[in-house]
Design an enzyme around this catalytic site. Structure first.
Site, PDB file in Angstrom:
ATOM      1  N   SER A  45     -12.020  14.724  23.678  1.00  0.00           N
ATOM      2  CA  SER A  45     -12.273  14.431  25.090  1.00  0.00           C
ATOM      3  C   SER A  45     -13.275  13.285  25.189  1.00  0.00           C
ATOM      4  O   SER A  45     -14.042  13.034  24.261  1.00  0.00           O
ATOM      5  CB  SER A  45     -12.761  15.677  25.832  1.00  0.00           C
ATOM      6  OG  SER A  45     -13.944  16.168  25.263  1.00  0.00           O
ATOM      7  N   ILE A  47     -16.194  12.247  27.019  1.00  0.00           N
ATOM      8  CA  ILE A  47     -17.650  12.326  26.893  1.00  0.00           C
ATOM      9  C   ILE A  47     -18.036  12.916  25.534  1.00  0.00           C
ATOM     10  O   ILE A  47     -18.964  12.439  24.885  1.00  0.00           O
ATOM     11  CB  ILE A  47     -18.268  13.131  28.055  1.00  0.00           C
ATOM     12  CG1 ILE A  47     -18.031  12.405  29.386  1.00  0.00           C
ATOM     13  CG2 ILE A  47     -19.765  13.348  27.836  1.00  0.00           C
ATOM     14  CD1 ILE A  47     -18.428  13.220  30.613  1.00  0.00           C
ATOM     15  N   CYS A  48     -17.300  13.939  25.102  1.00  0.00           N
ATOM     16  CA  CYS A  48     -17.599  14.546  23.794  1.00  0.00           C
ATOM     17  C   CYS A  48     -17.445  13.511  22.678  1.00  0.00           C
ATOM     18  O   CYS A  48     -18.273  13.436  21.771  1.00  0.00           O
ATOM     19  CB  CYS A  48     -16.682  15.738  23.530  1.00  0.00           C
ATOM     20  SG  CYS A  48     -16.879  17.081  24.712  1.00  0.00           S
ATOM     21  N   GLY A  49     -16.403  12.714  22.768  1.00  0.00           N
ATOM     22  CA  GLY A  49     -16.190  11.682  21.759  1.00  0.00           C
ATOM     23  C   GLY A  49     -17.309  10.662  21.749  1.00  0.00           C
ATOM     24  O   GLY A  49     -17.778  10.259  20.685  1.00  0.00           O
ATOM     25  N   LEU A  52     -20.526  12.443  20.202  1.00  0.00           N
ATOM     26  CA  LEU A  52     -20.471  12.655  18.757  1.00  0.00           C
ATOM     27  C   LEU A  52     -20.386  11.337  18.000  1.00  0.00           C
ATOM     28  O   LEU A  52     -20.944  11.214  16.903  1.00  0.00           O
ATOM     29  CB  LEU A  52     -19.327  13.601  18.378  1.00  0.00           C
ATOM     30  CG  LEU A  52     -19.765  15.066  18.315  1.00  0.00           C
ATOM     31  CD1 LEU A  52     -20.262  15.595  19.630  1.00  0.00           C
ATOM     32  CD2 LEU A  52     -18.698  15.935  17.727  1.00  0.00           C
TER      33      LEU A  52
END
Length: 151
Positions: A45, A47-49, A52
């Site tokens: 996803s 924002i998660c990408g 991280l």
């Protein structure tokens, strides 16, 4: 189920989860080290990408980084391989979100973790935390500053 995030000054709830390679990882194995524990909603996803990838590109020094989502080990492995994530991506898949629940960051409506970060000292005590809504990214500079303030 804990509706409020785990509190600063409390002992961090212990857990054992599998990483993206299927290897069991327990929090207790890092006693004596600072730990940055990062919960995020879902692999692959936006924002998660970005969060991280920032952790990959600007490694946090002086602490172990552990990331946790409700994704399966298989999804985490595919994502780690695609993005070059070498740090542990831990699967809180089953029982679904149990660790996120223990830390008070599980969103019951959406079935995923909110964006919670907990910094633990070498004794496993929470020394700093931030919990953001799913739609709001965290700032890694905050982690670095918080770590510098923990002796």
């Amino acid at each position: 189920m804990n509706a409020h995030p785990a509190e600063v000054g409390a002992r961090a709830p212990d857990f054992e989860l599998q990483d993206q390679h299927g290897t069991p990882v327990s929090l207790r194995q890092f006693r004596g080290e600072k730990v940055v524990l990062v919960f995020y909603p879902l692999a692959f996803s936006g924002i998660c990408g970005s969060e991280l990838s920032a952790l990959r590109d600007q490694p946090i020094e002086g602490a172990r980084l552990l990331t946790v989502s409700v994704d399966s080990v298989f999804a985490l492995r595919a994502w780690a391989d695609r993005e070059g994530y070498a740090f542990p991506l831990l699967s809180d898949f089953w029982p679904h979100g149990q660790v996120a629940q223990a830390y008070g960051v599980f969103d019951e409506e959406k079935g995923v973790a909110r964006r919670g970060t907990f910094i633990l000292d070498g004794e496993g005590v929470i020394r700093w935390s931030v919990v953001n809504p799913i739609s709001e990214a965290r700032d890694i500079a905050d982690y670095v500053k918080a770590l510098a303030d923990i002796t």
